[in-house]
Design a protein around this motif. Sequence first.
Motif, PDB file in Angstrom:
ATOM      1  N   ILE A   1     -28.306 -32.257 -25.767  1.00 57.65           N
ATOM      2  CA  ILE A   1     -28.421 -32.065 -26.918  1.00 57.65           C
ATOM      3  C   ILE A   1     -27.783 -30.984 -26.601  1.00 57.65           C
ATOM      4  CG2 ILE A   1     -30.141 -31.145 -28.327  1.00 57.65           C
ATOM      5  CD1 ILE A   1     -32.388 -33.514 -27.936  1.00 57.65           C
ATOM      6  N   GLY A   2     -27.934 -30.041 -25.662  1.00 56.66           N
ATOM      7  CA  GLY A   2     -27.512 -29.202 -25.880  1.00 56.66           C
ATOM      8  C   GLY A   2     -25.264 -28.753 -25.905  1.00 56.66           C
ATOM      9  N   GLY A   3     -25.117 -29.997 -25.548  1.00 52.68           N
ATOM     10  CA  GLY A   3     -23.465 -29.258 -25.906  1.00 52.68           C
ATOM     11  C   GLY A   3     -22.913 -30.408 -24.689  1.00 52.68           C
ATOM     12  N   CYS A   4     -23.568 -30.366 -23.555  1.00 53.48           N
ATOM     13  CA  CYS A   4     -22.963 -31.147 -22.358  1.00 53.48           C
ATOM     14  C   CYS A   4     -22.669 -32.314 -22.818  1.00 53.48           C
ATOM     15  CB  CYS A   4     -23.424 -31.239 -21.107  1.00 53.48           C
ATOM     16  SG  CYS A   4     -23.861 -29.864 -20.227  1.00 53.48           S
ATOM     17  N   LEU A   5     -21.755 -32.823 -22.613  1.00 46.23           N
ATOM     18  CA  LEU A   5     -20.646 -34.396 -22.133  1.00 46.23           C
ATOM     19  C   LEU A   5     -20.798 -35.070 -21.603  1.00 46.23           C
ATOM     20  CD1 LEU A   5     -17.006 -33.292 -23.766  1.00 46.23           C
ATOM     21  CD2 LEU A   5     -18.917 -33.930 -24.649  1.00 46.23           C
ATOM     22  N   ILE A   6     -20.860 -36.380 -21.648  1.00 46.51           N
ATOM     23  CA  ILE A   6     -21.901 -37.078 -20.706  1.00 46.51           C
ATOM     24  C   ILE A   6     -20.301 -37.682 -19.585  1.00 46.51           C
ATOM     25  CG2 ILE A   6     -22.328 -40.238 -19.993  1.00 46.51           C
ATOM     26  CD1 ILE A   6     -24.147 -38.395 -21.400  1.00 46.51           C
ATOM     27  N   THR A   7     -18.954 -37.240 -20.272  1.00 45.34           N
ATOM     28  CA  THR A   7     -17.946 -37.642 -19.639  1.00 45.34           C
ATOM     29  C   THR A   7     -16.872 -36.369 -18.297  1.00 45.34           C
ATOM     30  OG1 THR A   7     -16.405 -36.558 -21.397  1.00 45.34           O
ATOM     31  CG2 THR A   7     -16.852 -39.093 -21.108  1.00 45.34           C
ATOM     32  N   GLY A   8     -18.411 -35.240 -18.054  1.00 38.86           N
ATOM     33  CA  GLY A   8     -17.914 -34.173 -18.136  1.00 38.86           C
ATOM     34  C   GLY A   8     -17.118 -32.752 -18.628  1.00 38.86           C
ATOM     35  N   GLY A   9     -17.396 -31.619 -17.775  1.00 31.18           N
ATOM     36  CA  GLY A   9     -15.695 -30.895 -17.926  1.00 31.18           C
ATOM     37  C   GLY A   9     -16.230 -30.256 -19.395  1.00 31.18           C
ATOM     38  N   TYR A  10     -16.649 -30.049 -19.896  1.00 35.61           N
ATOM     39  CA  TYR A  10     -17.526 -29.147 -20.804  1.00 35.61           C
ATOM     40  C   TYR A  10     -19.632 -29.023 -21.051  1.00 35.61           C
ATOM     41  CZ  TYR A  10     -17.213 -28.504 -26.263  1.00 35.61           C
ATOM     42  OH  TYR A  10     -17.221 -27.278 -27.183  1.00 35.61           O
ATOM     43  N   GLY A  11     -20.271 -28.035 -21.464  1.00 35.48           N
ATOM     44  CA  GLY A  11     -21.057 -27.679 -21.693  1.00 35.48           C
ATOM     45  C   GLY A  11     -21.250 -26.492 -21.255  1.00 35.48           C
ATOM     46  N   SER A  12     -22.905 -25.893 -21.549  1.00 37.04           N
ATOM     47  CA  SER A  12     -22.995 -24.758 -21.165  1.00 37.04           C
ATOM     48  C   SER A  12     -25.337 -25.018 -20.743  1.00 37.04           C
ATOM     49  CB  SER A  12     -22.901 -23.682 -22.260  1.00 37.04           C
ATOM     50  OG  SER A  12     -24.244 -24.366 -23.055  1.00 37.04           O
ATOM     51  N   ALA A  13     -24.867 -23.601 -19.761  1.00 39.59           N
ATOM     52  CA  ALA A  13     -26.592 -23.339 -19.234  1.00 39.59           C
ATOM     53  C   ALA A  13     -27.352 -23.280 -20.419  1.00 39.59           C
ATOM     54  CB  ALA A  13     -26.751 -22.397 -18.198  1.00 39.59           C
ATOM     55  N   VAL A  14     -27.168 -22.273 -21.193  1.00 48.91           N
ATOM     56  CA  VAL A  14     -27.012 -21.985 -22.855  1.00 48.91           C
ATOM     57  C   VAL A  14     -28.103 -22.977 -23.818  1.00 48.91           C
ATOM     58  CG1 VAL A  14     -27.625 -19.955 -24.569  1.00 48.91           C
ATOM     59  CG2 VAL A  14     -26.445 -19.518 -22.577  1.00 48.91           C
ATOM     60  N   GLY A  15     -26.855 -24.057 -23.509  1.00 51.93           N
ATOM     61  CA  GLY A  15     -26.994 -25.256 -24.423  1.00 51.93           C
ATOM     62  C   GLY A  15     -28.358 -26.027 -23.914  1.00 51.93           C
ATOM     63  N   SER A  16     -28.204 -25.912 -22.627  1.00 57.07           N
ATOM     64  CA  SER A  16     -29.564 -26.721 -22.028  1.00 57.07           C
ATOM     65  C   SER A  16     -30.164 -26.245 -22.540  1.00 57.07           C
ATOM     66  CB  SER A  16     -29.442 -27.272 -20.620  1.00 57.07           C
ATOM     67  OG  SER A  16     -29.621 -25.769 -20.138  1.00 57.07           O
ATOM     68  N   ALA A  17     -30.771 -25.160 -22.395  1.00 55.36           N
ATOM     69  CA  ALA A  17     -31.609 -24.397 -22.412  1.00 55.36           C
ATOM     70  C   ALA A  17     -32.861 -24.606 -24.113  1.00 55.36           C
ATOM     71  CB  ALA A  17     -31.792 -22.451 -22.568  1.00 55.36           C
ATOM     72  N   VAL A  18     -31.642 -24.684 -25.112  1.00 53.28           N
ATOM     73  CA  VAL A  18     -31.673 -24.602 -26.761  1.00 53.28           C
ATOM     74  C   VAL A  18     -32.351 -26.238 -26.968  1.00 53.28           C
ATOM     75  CG1 VAL A  18     -30.455 -25.054 -28.900  1.00 53.28           C
ATOM     76  CG2 VAL A  18     -29.784 -23.428 -27.302  1.00 53.28           C
ATOM     77  N   GLY A  19     -31.459 -27.487 -26.276  1.00 60.95           N
ATOM     78  CA  GLY A  19     -31.931 -28.833 -25.507  1.00 60.95           C
ATOM     79  C   GLY A  19     -33.468 -28.898 -25.262  1.00 60.95           C
ATOM     80  N   ALA A  20     -33.992 -27.725 -24.540  1.00 58.08           N
ATOM     81  CA  ALA A  20     -35.212 -27.473 -23.722  1.00 58.08           C
ATOM     82  C   ALA A  20     -36.196 -26.502 -24.963  1.00 58.08           C
ATOM     83  CB  ALA A  20     -35.540 -27.012 -22.655  1.00 58.08           C
ATOM     84  N   PHE A  21     -35.458 -26.214 -25.582  1.00 53.96           N
ATOM     85  CA  PHE A  21     -36.004 -25.598 -26.627  1.00 53.96           C
ATOM     86  C   PHE A  21     -36.038 -26.645 -27.807  1.00 53.96           C
ATOM     87  CE2 PHE A  21     -36.941 -22.670 -30.172  1.00 53.96           C
ATOM     88  CZ  PHE A  21     -38.071 -22.128 -29.880  1.00 53.96           C
ATOM     89  N   ILE A  22     -35.669 -27.474 -28.314  1.00 52.62           N
ATOM     90  CA  ILE A  22     -35.893 -28.471 -28.908  1.00 52.62           C
ATOM     91  C   ILE A  22     -36.830 -29.437 -28.734  1.00 52.62           C
ATOM     92  CG2 ILE A  22     -35.296 -30.636 -30.000  1.00 52.62           C
ATOM     93  CD1 ILE A  22     -32.146 -28.536 -30.762  1.00 52.62           C
ATOM     94  N   PHE A  23     -36.865 -29.761 -27.228  1.00 51.26           N
ATOM     95  CA  PHE A  23     -37.685 -30.514 -27.262  1.00 51.26           C
ATOM     96  C   PHE A  23     -39.430 -30.126 -27.278  1.00 51.26           C
ATOM     97  CE2 PHE A  23     -39.227 -33.776 -23.999  1.00 51.26           C
ATOM     98  CZ  PHE A  23     -40.444 -33.948 -23.313  1.00 51.26           C
ATOM     99  N   GLY A  24     -39.191 -28.604 -26.752  1.00 49.83           N
ATOM    100  CA  GLY A  24     -40.454 -28.328 -26.143  1.00 49.83           C
ATOM    101  C   GLY A  24     -41.093 -28.126 -27.715  1.00 49.83           C
ATOM    102  N   MET A  25     -40.720 -27.835 -29.208  1.00 49.69           N
ATOM    103  CA  MET A  25     -40.964 -27.434 -29.992  1.00 49.69           C
ATOM    104  C   MET A  25     -41.464 -29.001 -31.260  1.00 49.69           C
ATOM    105  SD  MET A  25     -38.122 -24.676 -32.408  1.00 49.69           S
ATOM    106  CE  MET A  25     -36.632 -25.555 -31.972  1.00 49.69           C
TER     107      MET A  25
END
Length: 346
Positions: free
Chosen positions: A281-305
Amino acid sequence: MNATQANDADERILRTSPLRKLLGRPELGSVVGAVAVFVFFAFFADSFLRAASLSTVLYAASTIGIMAVPVALLMVGGEFDLSAGVMVTSSALVSSMFSYQMTANVWVGVGVSLLVTLAIGAFNGFMLTRTKLPSFIITLGTFLMLTGLNLGFTKLIDGTVSTKSIADMEGFPSARDVFASTITVGGVGFKVTILWWLALVAVASWILLRTRAGNWIFAVGGNQDAARAVGVPVTRTKIGLYMGVGFGAWISGQHLLFSYDVVQSGEGVGNELIYIIAAVIGGCLITGGYGSAVGSAVGAFIFGMTSKGIVFAEWNPDWFKFFLGAMLLLATLLNAWVRKRAEATA
């Protein structure tokens, strides 16, 4: 055109526009999704905007986010870890049982647990790089082994499926302060896991964007053969990423233990999918090479909300998994659209 005009034209060509920079950010889609989810529950749940409710949402997000950060880095590196959920439980069990059985200060158990979880991560990385098997197979095997070990050792040592209480042992109050305390701000209590989560996001972002190791992670996730050809230490990078997941599992495991002072050996199964979902959800690709730690935080925040917003709205919580699955699909489609737009403006 004279030389000065040509140089100016070259600089304009090389200059990156703010729109292009924005569209190139992996977490853009998740941020848009987070705003939409926030507005949605702010409208449908009267208590959602209260400070106490925000604290609850952040706590739920942090318990996922602590693991989603290293899982996101691993996915950027092109791999998965299906053992991440039960590894959290293993971390808590090792800390609890070692402290109780050795009648030692609980900090000894905490230290042993750190070594064990890092070793599990190193094992996953070593097996992956030595056997060349897919990470799905390697970590699925680790998942099954840890699930059996958690239950088997707990029953063997404690005689039940849960550990003995360590609340009266030396060092427990200080360990609880570090891993499971509540910080009061403006009359509202915030769990210390939120600070752990934010610290991990900051460190992981620095590693990805400001260090040579970050370049290595993106390189091995994009094309490990090409990365190896230009001198990137692929084996060391992947083992390090798996050890990072082990470190996150250690923090989460200690929080689990010192929040309740006992641990159920069957906990954690299925959580690995939630960590992966938060990263995707935070932008990481299944295939790798793309994503961010901030995106994972936003994904976790969406989960929490979502998990808490459904409760605040007084809806049937049975629908939570439906909303989570829908968000996963929508976020993946939005992230794909954002990437296409970024490539079109390149």
